[in-house]
Scaffold this motif. Structure first.
Motif, PDB file in Angstrom:
ATOM      1  N   PHE A 123       0.836  -1.194   0.000  1.00 64.97           N
ATOM      2  CA  PHE A 123       0.000   0.000   0.000  1.00 64.97           C
ATOM      3  C   PHE A 123       0.874   1.247   0.000  1.00 64.97           C
ATOM      4  O   PHE A 123       1.846   1.341   0.758  1.00 64.97           O
ATOM      5  N   THR A 124       0.523   2.193  -0.850  1.00 65.26           N
ATOM      6  CA  THR A 124       1.194   3.490  -0.875  1.00 65.26           C
ATOM      7  C   THR A 124       0.547   4.400   0.162  1.00 65.26           C
ATOM      8  O   THR A 124      -0.684   4.507   0.225  1.00 65.26           O
ATOM      9  N   VAL A 125       1.375   5.026   0.984  1.00 68.76           N
ATOM     10  CA  VAL A 125       0.868   5.936   2.015  1.00 68.76           C
ATOM     11  C   VAL A 125       0.733   7.329   1.405  1.00 68.76           C
ATOM     12  O   VAL A 125       1.708   7.914   0.932  1.00 68.76           O
ATOM     13  N   GLN A 126      -0.489   7.833   1.393  1.00 74.68           N
ATOM     14  CA  GLN A 126      -0.764   9.161   0.848  1.00 74.68           C
ATOM     15  C   GLN A 126      -1.017  10.105   2.017  1.00 74.68           C
ATOM     16  O   GLN A 126      -2.102  10.135   2.592  1.00 74.68           O
ATOM     17  N   LEU A 127       0.026  10.854   2.371  1.00 70.88           N
ATOM     18  CA  LEU A 127      -0.028  11.697   3.562  1.00 70.88           C
ATOM     19  C   LEU A 127      -0.752  13.007   3.291  1.00 70.88           C
ATOM     20  O   LEU A 127      -0.659  13.581   2.200  1.00 70.88           O
ATOM     21  N   SER A 128      -1.451  13.461   4.324  1.00 75.45           N
ATOM     22  CA  SER A 128      -2.084  14.777   4.301  1.00 75.45           C
ATOM     23  C   SER A 128      -1.435  15.622   5.388  1.00 75.45           C
ATOM     24  O   SER A 128      -0.793  15.096   6.307  1.00 75.45           O
ATOM     25  N   THR A 129      -1.581  16.929   5.284  1.00 72.16           N
ATOM     26  CA  THR A 129      -1.033  17.797   6.333  1.00 72.16           C
ATOM     27  C   THR A 129      -1.676  17.484   7.679  1.00 72.16           C
ATOM     28  O   THR A 129      -1.063  17.658   8.727  1.00 72.16           O
ATOM     29  N   GLU A 130      -2.920  17.020   7.657  1.00 72.82           N
ATOM     30  CA  GLU A 130      -3.568  16.498   8.857  1.00 72.82           C
ATOM     31  C   GLU A 130      -3.527  14.978   8.769  1.00 72.82           C
ATOM     32  O   GLU A 130      -4.108  14.386   7.857  1.00 72.82           O
ATOM     33  N   LEU A 131      -2.839  14.356   9.707  1.00 64.97           N
ATOM     34  CA  LEU A 131      -2.581  12.917   9.637  1.00 64.97           C
ATOM     35  C   LEU A 131      -3.864  12.112   9.464  1.00 64.97           C
ATOM     36  O   LEU A 131      -3.910  11.145   8.695  1.00 64.97           O
ATOM     37  N   GLU A 132      -4.923  12.512  10.164  1.00 64.33           N
ATOM     38  CA  GLU A 132      -6.174  11.752  10.128  1.00 64.33           C
ATOM     39  C   GLU A 132      -6.859  11.808   8.768  1.00 64.33           C
ATOM     40  O   GLU A 132      -7.803  11.054   8.512  1.00 64.33           O
TER      41      GLU A 132
END
Length: 396
Positions: A123-132
């Motif tokens: 799985f590719t982790v697609q990060l957001s500025t807000e972790l949730e």
């Protein structure tokens, strides 16, 4: 005051892990993912004052071992965390985690037609500025886990015992040995070497279906963990020295395939060379018909005391021609001196073969895990025995 509080939390740990600077309210989540032994010493501190973050959680687990998968999971749940590996009551290594780019072999894709499952999951982790608001996207089919669902899935796998750690493998093996009479320790035993030991190991007692199924999981999981962490090279064959090693080799291959999708062949030796049929094919090594010179072999066996019997079996591999032994895995290492110049049995074997020996359950770990069940006299017997014959020192 803050330093005193933290000192009280970590001062007694001798060997294990301290995970510091965890995001507030996520300490119990990380603790549950480790799923430690209920009898182990552990502390979860919530909302501890922090100069850098204001508040933080902290987790301390005695005797635990951390894999690369767990490091990635911690980085996904709490990117601010630091991992301290403790040995001999001192911080040996300190690592700042970060969110992984990919999560491998941790959660299964929910798309029924997708093969991204088990060890092959990616799985590719697609990060957001807000972790949730981050997400995990299947690298094969594009199925997406949103952050909250991904964390729930990881926690479920941990509680089911699917996430493997060295400590978990050791606990399972020790519990099995005690339950099935493979480890006996409330009396003294005279060994083949003539030494009088406070305990006796007999992996041969693990001879029913339940035991074999668990032994299959133990060896396969330990080896898969070493492969994943790059501790041992990949290999083509598993070799089991006659006699007990034969079952272990076959169970290991079956377990690697069933639990981790790793398909290997196995070999074993004959103590009496075959004199009929196709002796060129399996006269001394059975299963060698597909062997190609230059291939790599992993050796598995039950215990190691002096190492000499292992040498005899392993030297029979020379009949295969050019090959490479990538390591030796044993269920139990008694951690005793051999009669070879003050070397331990493991050191003797490593020098003679030029390969690394890995023990799933060293004697010192057995002692640490059962020490509370021993009487004072029994503990003294263990300590005296290892003072005289051991390469490790035990404490009462």
């Amino acid at each position: 005051m803050q330093q005193l509080e933290e000192k009280l939390l970590v001062q007694k740990i001798e060997k294990g892990i301290v995970i510091d600077h965890i995001s507030p309210c996520k300490g119990f989540l990380i603790y549950n993912i480790f799923n430690p032994d209920p009898d182990s010493t552990a502390v979860v501190a919530k909302n501890v004052p922090s100069k850098k973050y204001g508040r933080k959680d902290l987790v301390k687990i005695e005797g635990e071992y951390i894999t690369s998968s767990l490091v990635n999971i911690i980085g996904l749940i709490s990117p601010s965390a630091t991992i301290n590996i403790i040995a001999d009551s001192k911080v040996k290594t300190k690592q700042r985690v970060k969110p992984p780019d990919e999560l491998l072999g941790v959660i299964d894709c929910r798309n029924p037609s997708c093969s991204s499952k088990g060890p092959a999951s990616r799985f590719t982790v697609q990060l957001s500025t807000e972790l949730e608001l981050s997400s995990l996207k299947c690298s094969l089919c594009g199925y997406t886990f949103y952050y909250e669902d991904a964390v729930k899935e990881i926690t479920h796998k941990a509680s089911s015992g699917i996430l493997v750690s060295r400590n978990r493998v050791q606990r399972e093996l020790l519990t099995l040995l005690i339950k099935k009479g493979g480890l006996r320790y409330h009396q003294e035993f005279k060994l083949k070497s003539g030494r009088v030991s406070p305990y006796f190991i007999n992996v041969g007692a693990l001879n029913d279906g339940e035991s074999l199924a668990k032994l299959r999981w133990v060896f396969a999981s330990y080896i898969a963990m070493l492969l994943k962490d790059g501790v041992i090279e990949d290999f083509d064959y598993v070799f089991g020295p006659a006699y007990k090693g034969i079952n272990i080799a076959s169970l290991t291959c079956e377990g690697l395939r069933e639990y981790y999708g790793i398909n290997k062949r196995f070999l074993y030796d004959r103590k009496e060379v075959k004199s009929y049929g196709d002796v060129a094919m399996d006269g001394s090594i059975v299963g060698s018909e597909y062997f190609v010179e230059g291939q790599r072999i992993l050796i598995v066996d039950d215990t190691i005391t002096t190492g000499k019997t292992k040498i005899v079996s392993i030297e029979r591999l020379d009949s295969l021609g050019r090959h490479k032994v990538v390591g030796v895995i044993v269920a139990v290492d008694r951690q005793e001196l051999s009669d070879e110049g003050g070397l331990s049995a493991v050191e003797f074997l490593e020098r003679r073969l030029g390969v690394k020996v890995y023990s799933i359950l060293p004697a010192a770990t057995i002692y640490d895990m059962i020490k509370k069940e021993l009487s004072g006299e029994e503990r003294e017997s263990w300590v005296r025995y290892y003072d005289r014959y051991g390469v490790v020192k035990l404490s009462k």
